[in-house]
Design an enzyme around this catalytic site. Sequence first.
Site, PDB file in Angstrom:
ATOM      1  N   ALA A   6      43.332  50.137  48.378  1.00  0.00           N
ATOM      2  CA  ALA A   6      42.441  49.946  47.688  1.00  0.00           C
ATOM      3  C   ALA A   6      41.809  49.285  47.247  1.00  0.00           C
ATOM      4  CB  ALA A   6      44.036  49.440  46.799  1.00  0.00           C
ATOM      5  N   GLY A   9      37.448  44.598  45.457  1.00  0.00           N
ATOM      6  CA  GLY A   9      36.436  43.710  45.088  1.00  0.00           C
ATOM      7  C   GLY A   9      36.318  42.475  45.336  1.00  0.00           C
ATOM      8  N   VAL A  11      38.075  39.555  48.270  1.00  0.00           N
ATOM      9  CA  VAL A  11      38.174  38.851  49.784  1.00  0.00           C
ATOM     10  C   VAL A  11      39.063  40.171  51.053  1.00  0.00           C
ATOM     11  CG1 VAL A  11      38.665  36.894  49.600  1.00  0.00           C
ATOM     12  CG2 VAL A  11      37.306  37.634  51.202  1.00  0.00           C
ATOM     13  N   ASP A  12      40.077  39.842  50.035  1.00  0.00           N
ATOM     14  CA  ASP A  12      41.782  40.431  50.518  1.00  0.00           C
ATOM     15  C   ASP A  12      41.599  41.489  50.538  1.00  0.00           C
ATOM     16  OD1 ASP A  12      42.623  37.938  50.410  1.00  0.00           O
ATOM     17  OD2 ASP A  12      43.578  37.971  47.784  1.00  0.00           O
ATOM     18  N   MET A  32      40.598  51.447  41.182  1.00  0.00           N
ATOM     19  CA  MET A  32      40.597  51.601  39.781  1.00  0.00           C
ATOM     20  C   MET A  32      39.679  51.257  38.694  1.00  0.00           C
ATOM     21  SD  MET A  32      44.760  52.185  39.764  1.00  0.00           S
ATOM     22  CE  MET A  32      45.308  53.593  40.611  1.00  0.00           C
ATOM     23  N   CYS A 100      51.431  46.728  35.154  1.00  0.00           N
ATOM     24  CA  CYS A 100      50.671  47.047  36.348  1.00  0.00           C
ATOM     25  C   CYS A 100      50.584  47.846  36.912  1.00  0.00           C
ATOM     26  CB  CYS A 100      49.220  46.451  36.484  1.00  0.00           C
ATOM     27  SG  CYS A 100      47.363  47.869  37.142  1.00  0.00           S
ATOM     28  N   GLY A 124      45.667  45.096  49.385  1.00  0.00           N
ATOM     29  CA  GLY A 124      44.783  42.917  50.098  1.00  0.00           C
ATOM     30  C   GLY A 124      46.149  42.244  49.722  1.00  0.00           C
ATOM     31  N   CYS A 196      42.945  40.186  33.047  1.00  0.00           N
ATOM     32  CA  CYS A 196      41.670  41.179  33.453  1.00  0.00           C
ATOM     33  C   CYS A 196      41.407  41.125  31.228  1.00  0.00           C
ATOM     34  CB  CYS A 196      41.429  42.446  33.710  1.00  0.00           C
ATOM     35  SG  CYS A 196      42.343  44.081  33.823  1.00  0.00           S
TER      36      CYS A 196
END
Length: 357
Positions: A6, A9, A11-12, A32, A100, A124, A196
């Site tokens: 998954a 975008g 770093v993790d 997603m 979520c 991550g 988000c």
Amino acid sequence: MRILVAMSGGVDSSVVAGLLKSQGHDVIGVTMKLWEGPNGEMPETGCCTAADSEDARKVAAKLDIPYYVLDYTKSFSENVIDNFVDMYSQGLTPNPCVECNRSVKFDHFIDQAKKLNCEKVATGHYAKIVSNDDTFELHKADYLEKDQSYVLHMLTGDILSKIDFPLGTISKPEVRQIAASLGLKTAFKKDSQDICFVGKKDYRNFVSSRIDFSSGGNIVDKNNNVIGTHEGVHQFTVGQRKGIPGGQGQAKYVTKIDVENNKVFIGSKADLTTKKFIIEDVSFVNGEEYENLSIQTRYNSHDIPCKLKKIDDSIFEIELHELTLGVAPGQFGVIYNDTKLIGGGRISSKILENINE
């Protein structure tokens, strides 16, 4: 092993993809798409912006792995955004990130992994999965400063058998170093903190745009004396201090929200303390436990020793060993035995009624 990663975008998840690829796994990256505005606009901040998807695509290209963007906006809107608005309309404090994970991400990722013939889903998150006599346990990450097990409490042992958290034993500084060594552009990208679908805007305006709060009400003290008025209960959360009238000389806080009578109760900091409360919709990772327990009542809050008492199949009473602040209806109470996560549920509004001592 073929593994679906998954990719947000950040770093993790970028490092997770890089580590698994370097270990010889067949890695597929998936992002997603969770939210878009009424006119098709993408979120400007949070974990699923257009820029984030582009960063994930570039990382996948750098690592030479397949990459897909999948549209789950309908599921996210129905399970997370509608819940967010509904919770505030009930005078509760939602946690959309938990919702979520609980209602959208893991179900869809596991389903997509099957379609792509992947044996595991890797994310991550900073948490650990420990296999103990064919039972899969969820534990806090070794790097406690970034531990995210709280937001994963709904995952059962069966689900954990299909998941991998490669960052559970790695610190955040180490993750950034690994990203830099792999030449990933996300190595020093800041972590996302915003919701988000709200971004940097006021959540109150977002909620108001989706539900009618035409009737205001009174702000009262614990004796029902009117202190002021409000324009909608969605503007308040239990524990809130900002914007509360009557605080001259002593700070005032929201202590209770009575949706039925459109009242917001305020009081002193001492009035916020509690020792007993109810959690509902409780789930356990591998079954109930009752010894040596502690609880977190908010993400990243400290563990408080507690006792657990069963009331119904999915309803439990929590009795803390000490009075505490910051227990807000709508948030989640997550139960641990040392580092092992036992289970969790949503804090009930009954918290501030007759159950308190």
